[in-house]
Design a protein around this motif. Sequence first.
Motif, PDB file in Angstrom:
ATOM      1  N   LYS A 116       6.217  55.768 145.023  1.00  0.00           N
ATOM      2  CA  LYS A 116       7.226  56.536 144.957  1.00  0.00           C
ATOM      3  C   LYS A 116       8.267  56.553 143.653  1.00  0.00           C
ATOM      4  O   LYS A 116       8.989  57.198 143.501  1.00  0.00           O
ATOM      5  N   GLN A 167      14.504  55.041 141.880  1.00  0.00           N
ATOM      6  CA  GLN A 167      12.817  55.250 141.891  1.00  0.00           C
ATOM      7  C   GLN A 167      12.598  56.579 141.553  1.00  0.00           C
ATOM      8  O   GLN A 167      11.580  57.045 140.753  1.00  0.00           O
ATOM      9  N   ARG A 168      13.152  57.878 142.007  1.00  0.00           N
ATOM     10  CA  ARG A 168      12.664  58.967 141.644  1.00  0.00           C
ATOM     11  C   ARG A 168      13.491  59.772 140.574  1.00  0.00           C
ATOM     12  O   ARG A 168      12.590  60.876 139.808  1.00  0.00           O
ATOM     13  N   SER A 208      16.629  55.027 146.077  1.00  0.00           N
ATOM     14  CA  SER A 208      16.139  56.129 145.983  1.00  0.00           C
ATOM     15  C   SER A 208      16.144  57.005 144.572  1.00  0.00           C
ATOM     16  O   SER A 208      15.300  57.548 143.890  1.00  0.00           O
ATOM     17  N   GLN A 256      20.334  52.628 149.784  1.00  0.00           N
ATOM     18  CA  GLN A 256      19.326  53.634 150.013  1.00  0.00           C
ATOM     19  C   GLN A 256      19.401  54.567 148.960  1.00  0.00           C
ATOM     20  O   GLN A 256      18.391  54.793 148.191  1.00  0.00           O
TER      21      GLN A 256
END
Length: 960
Positions: free
Chosen positions: A159, A69-70, A66, A62
């Motif tokens: 996202k 993505q960010r 994340s 995760q």
Amino acid sequence: MELQNTVKQALNALYHHPGDTLRMQADRWLQDFQRTLDAWQVADNLLHDATSNLETLIFCSQTLRSKVQRDFEELPSEAFRPLRDSLNTLLKKFHKGPPKVRTQISIAVAALAVYVPAEDWGDGGIVNWLRDEMNSHPEYIPGFLELLTVLPEEVYNYKIAARPERRRQFEKELTSQMEVALSILTACLSINELKEQVLEAFASWLRLKHGIPGSVLASHPLVLTALSSLNSEPLSEASVNVISELIHYTAAGSSGGVAVQMPLIQVLVPHVMSLKALLKDSSKDEEDVKAIARLFADMGDSYVELIATGSDESMIIVNALLEVASHPENYIASMTFNFWHSLQVILTKRDTSLPFGNEASIEAERKRRQGAFVPSYESLVSLVSFRVEYPQDYLDLSHEDRREFKQTRYAVADVLTDAASVLGGDATLKILYKKLLEAIARCGNGAKNEWRPVEAALFCIRAISNYVAVVEAEVMPQVMGLLPKLPQQPQLLQTVCLTIGVYSKWLDSASIGPAILPSLIDILMSGMGTSEDSAAAAALAFRHICDDCRKKLCGCIEGLFHIYHSAVSGESSFKVAAEDSLHLVEALSMVITELPPDNAKRALEALCLPVITPLQEAVSQGPEILNKKPARELTVHIDRFAYIFRYVNHPEAVADAIHRLWPIFKAIFDLRAWDIQTMESLCRACKYAVRTSGMFMGITIGAMLEEIQGLYKQHHQSCFLYLSSEVIKIFGSDPSCANYLKILIESLFIHTTRLLTNIQEFTARPDIADDCFLLASRCIRYCPQLFIPSEVFQPLVDCSLIGITVQHREASNSILTFLFDVFDLANSSKGEQYLPIRDSVIIPRGASITRILIASLSGALPSSRLEPVTDTVLALTHAYRARAVEWAKESVSLIPLTAVTEVERSRFLKALSDAASGFDINSLTVAIKEMADVCRRNRTVQEIVQGALRPLELNLIPVS
């Protein structure tokens, strides 16, 4: 290694430590860790570590997902290849699971592809790379299939902090690779155990709605496999998803629409229609029935324009949808409700561009089409009306189940109004009246609990009230005649009262109206005395009847007063709650409005008497006791005055009443000014008195303004500003009030600007900020001659700059509206003459205002606030044109190129320049939205932008 161990220890504490405090600390530490640069390497190492347990693997997958993505832009460009290769290795490692870990890694790879252009990815982009990997390593195909499934989904995943331009490019890259993707999936069909997964991936790619011709898809192996799987046992969820997506695909504009996709439609529809018999197959699993119903509903929604032609083929689909609507389970039947609404809209709208020549032939075709669906909608009325019947065990249902039942009733009511739009209200009423008679017959036979079908039929009759003609004389008289004979069971009585209320216009027009009104009012009085719910319904119905039948009721006002006094005094057996009693106050007020002035004045005194008496008693008990009273003991009466002043439309009589009541109001103002609830209630009552009485207020308005002006300085209640707004609206343009109002607004604004000196004060007092700037906007619209030249205009503009970025939505919107009105002054009534004064204030502050607005667009305010900020920027641009563009250029140049590229800056400034020159405003709105997306794409960028623009520091810089 030390960090990796700390992560493992924190995860162990989070999931296994018995102490809440330690678990919360671990959770907080892990969240903070995920934001660090070290999280990349630590998460990657632990995923490759064979000793990591499941909790660690899930957390690290995760984290990595994340981070990609960010925070992908944190990494140097040369980190892309090692990251891609590592993720690929992990995808192979976890190709057999755990599924949660594999999914997170697949999403991470897909997110990486959103950032990295196809030419930098190499191998012709990710889809070709994926094909090559699957060919080289067939043993890992299941893992790669998951990546192929999530890939198109990431196009619409916001996202991912990619720039808008890159996101658009990624969508183009994927759509150009559609054929490659489908060829990979087709090849995978040969592996039988992967068929479900292949179909899910196919459904995912179809959501891109790329225009593959229907003739190609109609014979495509993936489509044929999905269609053949529809007949498998059990019904394949994946095949249903594919067919559902294909149906939507054929109707999408981007795929060419129905005309281009007709070869595919002709394949899909017969296959779906062949499932119709399964809807009533008792051996079928409920999930299968639900899936079939979904396909029929999808066909109805997607092909509604075709179906609306009323052809024989379309009626076959309509009959299937009626089958779904007849299903005993509400959640299955309701899948068709959207179709019936969409069909009704097409059938009844007058502006349909039908290719049938002149207006008369178009109207004839519209009538033909409507006529074709009359039997269907008649059936629909019968099929849905039973669904509103109270279940036998209603009182034992959970709160959630009761809420669901109420939602079903609302949904059915909407379907009935759709049917009434097509059939006509009177025709629908006849169908429902038959059901009412059948239900009453059962009720008359003494069957236990048979009030429920009666209530259900009445609920349906009530639902279509707006469609029944006020001159209907065949059924409605009989319905109204039956109401007094029904048993007074509480829920039935509640619906009876509501039904009387919604047919108030019919009662006013009907010849038998005067004859049956007394018996219906008797029913309402019974409702007021039976239960709280029936009392609420009766009070509402009473208001409707007094509104629509007011002329007929003027002659029996004494009887109405008796009902009113009984409910308001609380001395009767009525169960009318305080909030519902306001309906009765409103009802009597509307009847009094119809009386001649002298009679109205006496009636108004009688209306006020039971309301003022308890307030007089409270004031007479002295300050000490009055101060200790709960606010509700006062506001329940003051709120009734608000309704009286609002709905008694006799300005002189209301002005006289407020003049007589003022000593009581003043006493409450003076003694309870500390109490927000009482002050808001009292200011609301005064607002309506001002609105209704207008210029008849005389000396009372002066006393009122003097009172609130003094109290505001002491107690800072925002409702005093709110009341002043109403005064400005009514009296702002009256020259005789100019001195009074000038003193009022200067006093209020000077005091407010002293209160709101920093953003913390705006945050602590959002109501004052909200009402202050609403009042300022009112001043611009109604008395610019008092406000713009005043000494408070410039301090208030400065104050607005401090508060624009307050996070409170209403306060921020009011400030932005005020600035919009200032910039738009040239377009307001009498505003143009004050432009030099405005410009002398705005131009020296123009650069700061622009910078704060751009900071607001780029993250200082939530994205939900984008529209009012955009409107304000547009108004500034129209007002100051080239100057505004220069101010914007200054602001945007402060933002580092790592956050906003030169191309992105130029695009934004060009759109601003075009808007300043009077060209396309829409392109500026798009450019602002894109600039906002770029600056908000992740937390780091947002912090960089806000750090560069520093909006909160600008108000500290002195204006030259």
